[in-house]
Design a protein around this motif. Structure first.
Motif, short mmCIF file in Angstrom:
data_model
loop_
_atom_site.label_atom_id
_atom_site.label_comp_id
_atom_site.label_asym_id
_atom_site.label_seq_id
_atom_site.Cartn_x
_atom_site.Cartn_y
_atom_site.Cartn_z
N ARG A 158 36.83 -7.91 -6.94
CA ARG A 158 36.84 -6.62 -6.25
C ARG A 158 35.43 -6.02 -6.01
N PRO A 159 34.50 -6.04 -6.97
CA PRO A 159 33.16 -5.48 -6.68
C PRO A 159 32.46 -6.20 -5.52
N PHE A 160 32.66 -7.50 -5.41
CA PHE A 160 32.06 -8.24 -4.31
C PHE A 160 32.72 -7.91 -2.98
N GLN A 161 34.01 -7.66 -2.99
CA GLN A 161 34.71 -7.28 -1.76
C GLN A 161 34.14 -5.98 -1.20
N ILE A 162 33.87 -5.04 -2.09
CA ILE A 162 33.33 -3.75 -1.67
C ILE A 162 31.91 -3.92 -1.16
N ALA A 163 31.08 -4.66 -1.90
CA ALA A 163 29.69 -4.85 -1.51
C ALA A 163 29.55 -5.69 -0.25
N ALA A 164 30.48 -6.59 -0.03
CA ALA A 164 30.38 -7.50 1.12
C ALA A 164 30.69 -6.83 2.44
N GLY A 165 31.31 -5.66 2.40
CA GLY A 165 31.74 -4.99 3.62
C GLY A 165 30.65 -4.79 4.66
N GLY A 166 29.46 -4.40 4.26
CA GLY A 166 28.41 -4.10 5.22
C GLY A 166 27.34 -5.16 5.36
N GLN A 167 27.50 -6.29 4.73
CA GLN A 167 26.44 -7.31 4.76
C GLN A 167 26.85 -8.48 5.65
N SER A 168 25.96 -8.87 6.53
CA SER A 168 26.26 -9.94 7.48
C SER A 168 26.39 -11.30 6.80
N ASP A 169 25.72 -11.51 5.66
CA ASP A 169 25.84 -12.79 4.96
C ASP A 169 27.27 -13.08 4.54
N TRP A 170 28.05 -12.04 4.28
CA TRP A 170 29.41 -12.21 3.80
C TRP A 170 30.42 -12.22 4.93
N ASN A 171 29.97 -12.06 6.16
CA ASN A 171 30.86 -12.02 7.31
C ASN A 171 30.73 -13.31 8.11
N LEU A 172 31.25 -14.39 7.57
CA LEU A 172 31.21 -15.69 8.24
C LEU A 172 32.57 -15.96 8.87
N GLN A 173 32.59 -16.06 10.18
CA GLN A 173 33.84 -16.33 10.89
C GLN A 173 33.53 -16.91 12.26
N VAL A 174 34.37 -17.89 12.65
CA VAL A 174 34.25 -18.47 13.98
C VAL A 174 35.65 -18.79 14.49
N SER A 175 35.88 -18.55 15.78
CA SER A 175 37.17 -18.83 16.40
C SER A 175 36.95 -19.48 17.75
N LYS A 176 37.90 -20.32 18.13
CA LYS A 176 37.83 -20.94 19.45
C LYS A 176 39.23 -21.36 19.87
N THR A 177 39.47 -21.31 21.18
CA THR A 177 40.73 -21.76 21.74
C THR A 177 40.46 -22.99 22.60
N LEU A 178 41.30 -24.01 22.43
CA LEU A 178 41.16 -25.27 23.14
C LEU A 178 42.42 -25.51 23.95
N ARG A 179 42.28 -25.62 25.25
CA ARG A 179 43.41 -25.90 26.14
C ARG A 179 43.74 -27.39 26.04
N LEU A 180 45.03 -27.72 25.86
CA LEU A 180 45.46 -29.12 25.79
C LEU A 180 45.68 -29.66 27.20
N SER A 181 45.08 -30.78 27.49
CA SER A 181 45.20 -31.37 28.81
C SER A 181 46.58 -32.05 28.95
N PRO A 182 47.12 -32.12 30.18
CA PRO A 182 48.41 -32.78 30.38
C PRO A 182 48.39 -34.26 29.97
N GLU A 183 47.24 -34.92 30.13
CA GLU A 183 47.12 -36.34 29.75
C GLU A 183 47.28 -36.51 28.24
N LEU A 184 46.79 -35.54 27.48
CA LEU A 184 46.89 -35.61 26.01
C LEU A 184 48.32 -35.42 25.55
N VAL A 185 49.08 -34.60 26.25
CA VAL A 185 50.45 -34.26 25.85
C VAL A 185 51.44 -35.35 26.21
N ARG A 186 51.22 -36.05 27.30
CA ARG A 186 52.17 -37.08 27.75
C ARG A 186 52.21 -38.30 26.88
#
Length: 186
Positions: A158-186
């Motif tokens: 819990r103390p780290f959760q509170i301290a991590a709120g405003g620090q960029s070092d603790w905010n590691l996140q990445v997201s991406k969307t990948l469209r599946l091609s029709p050739e891959l699905v068939r």
């Protein structure tokens, strides 16, 4: 005159998704992901002082629908717990398909490493991760994979959760969307 020590230019924590690829293998849709993950000094210091870091990788396969929200065809989650063992001076990584709590590591695969870099190498490479069977996919529909990777701050004490709120070092996140091609699905 300013004296700069070699460690003074310590890099901040960063994460980048360098590769995200869906492939067919034995009737299944598999996911390969490659991350450029670097822990900053704050995260490394917390690890050395006995705080385990939890990472979460999620992938969802979605089918587009014009009349409602997109249909979820399948989802998979992988949990990572990275900790430093001070007595042996080794790094321990637990990997599981279920949430990992500090009390129950029974459902996870555990590996020990000599260096932090070796342990992070396993987290950085996610290969042949089975998403679903190809029969689930429709060759005529538009489908995509949504991938998300993050440092799970909710697993920290819990103390780290509170301290991590405003620090960029603790905010590691990445997201991406990948469209599946029709050739891959068939």
């Amino acid at each position: 005159m300013t004296l700069v020590l070699p460690g003074a230019w310590a890099q901040n924590a960063s994460i980048e998704l360098t590769e995200l690829k869906a492939v067919r293998d034995n009737g299944s849709l598999m996911l390969n992901a490659q991350l450029a993950l670097e822990l900053g000094p704050a995260l490394e210091d917390a690890l050395v002082k006995g705080v385990a870091l939890h990472f979460l990788a999620e992938a969802e396969v979605l089918r587009d629908r014009w009349y409602w929200t997109d249909a979820k065809l399948g989802s998979v989650t992988r949990y990572y717990r990275l900790a430093f063992q001070p007595l042996t001076r080794r790094w321990r990584l637990n990997v599981s398909n279920e949430p990992i709590s500090s009390a129950g590591l029974a459902g996870s695969i555990s590996q020990s490493f000599e260096t932090l870099g070796e342990a992070l190498g396993v987290i950085r490479r996610q290969s042949s991760w089975k998403l679903l069977d190809l029969q689930t996919l429709s060759p005529d529909a538009r489908q995509r994979v949504r991938y998300n990777f993050k440092l799970d701050v909710s697993q920290l004490p819990r103390p780290f959760q509170i301290a991590a709120g405003g620090q960029s070092d603790w905010n590691l996140q990445v997201s991406k969307t990948l469209r599946l091609s029709p050739e891959l699905v068939r």
